[in-house]
Design an enzyme around this catalytic site. Structure first.
Site, PDB file in Angstrom:
ATOM      1  N   ASP A   1      63.237  19.992  -9.782  1.00 32.45           N
ATOM      2  CA  ASP A   1      63.853  18.746  -9.331  1.00 32.45           C
ATOM      3  C   ASP A   1      62.822  17.988  -8.511  1.00 32.45           C
ATOM      4  O   ASP A   1      62.110  18.584  -7.687  1.00 32.45           O
ATOM      5  CB  ASP A   1      65.089  19.033  -8.475  1.00 32.45           C
TER       6      ASP A   1
ATOM      7  N   ASP B   1      69.488  16.297 -15.023  1.00 32.66           N
ATOM      8  CA  ASP B   1      70.680  16.206 -14.172  1.00 32.66           C
ATOM      9  C   ASP B   1      71.406  14.878 -14.377  1.00 32.66           C
ATOM     10  O   ASP B   1      72.635  14.834 -14.444  1.00 32.66           O
ATOM     11  CB  ASP B   1      70.303  16.358 -12.701  1.00 32.66           C
TER      12      ASP B   1
END
Length: 170
Positions: A128, A147
């Site tokens: 991320d 995501d």
């Protein structure tokens, strides 16, 4: 089903390409991180792209959304869950095919889920790095393209699939 498959493939490829560019070219991480111990993976300095609206901040996420359960090694459980969800969505849409937007939504969800699965297999954690804040609100969480796709796909499946039994209306 071709629409769903095509969208899933493109989302997966775009997600993996962006992760590769950010990890190895923007952050300049060394060589290959494949098979590394997640606790030993580097956390490079943040990169202000358009601060505070877009900042690249590295976060290796072993858990689920927002880093929940990150203290546990749930990699294989989360991989199985992702495959189970993808399988269920495919089964559901084969059984009761939605329109084009429903198939696009399913492709977003499946492509994003598989993008994060690859991260878990290769690195032991999801990479991320996107962080967005605005208007005095400081977002402490990082996320990635997969995501975003999962979230958009799930919302789209709620909005663009018919929840009514077609036999009732016939």
């Amino acid at each position: 089903m071709r629409t769903m498959t095509g969208v899933a493939i493109w989302v997966f490829l775009i997600d993996q390409f962006i992760k590769y560019v950010v990890l190895y070219h923007v952050f300049g991480l060394p060589g290959s991180l494949i098979g590394s111990d997640v606790d030993a993976l580097p956390y490079p300095a943040r990169v202000d792209v358009f601060e505070p609206f877009l900042v690249l901040t590295m976060a290796w996420n072993r858990g689920v959304n927002f880093g929940l359960f990150a203290g546990y090694d749930l990699r294989w459980i989360l991989i199985v869950v992702a495959f189970a969800i993808c399988g269920f969505v495919i089964w559901w849409l084969r059984r009761d095919p939605p329109g084009r937007w429903g198939m696009i939504s399913a492709g977003l969800l499946i492509g994003g889920a598989l993008g994060n699965v690859i991260d878990r297999v290769l690195y032991g954690a999801v990479a991320d790095f996107l962080n967005m804040s605005c208007c005095g609100i400081n977002n402490p969480f990082a996320f990635n393209v997969a995501d975003i796709s999962i979230f958009a796909g799930a919302i789209g499946l709620v909005l663009f699939t018919d929840g009514d039994d077609k036999k009732k209306t016939a």
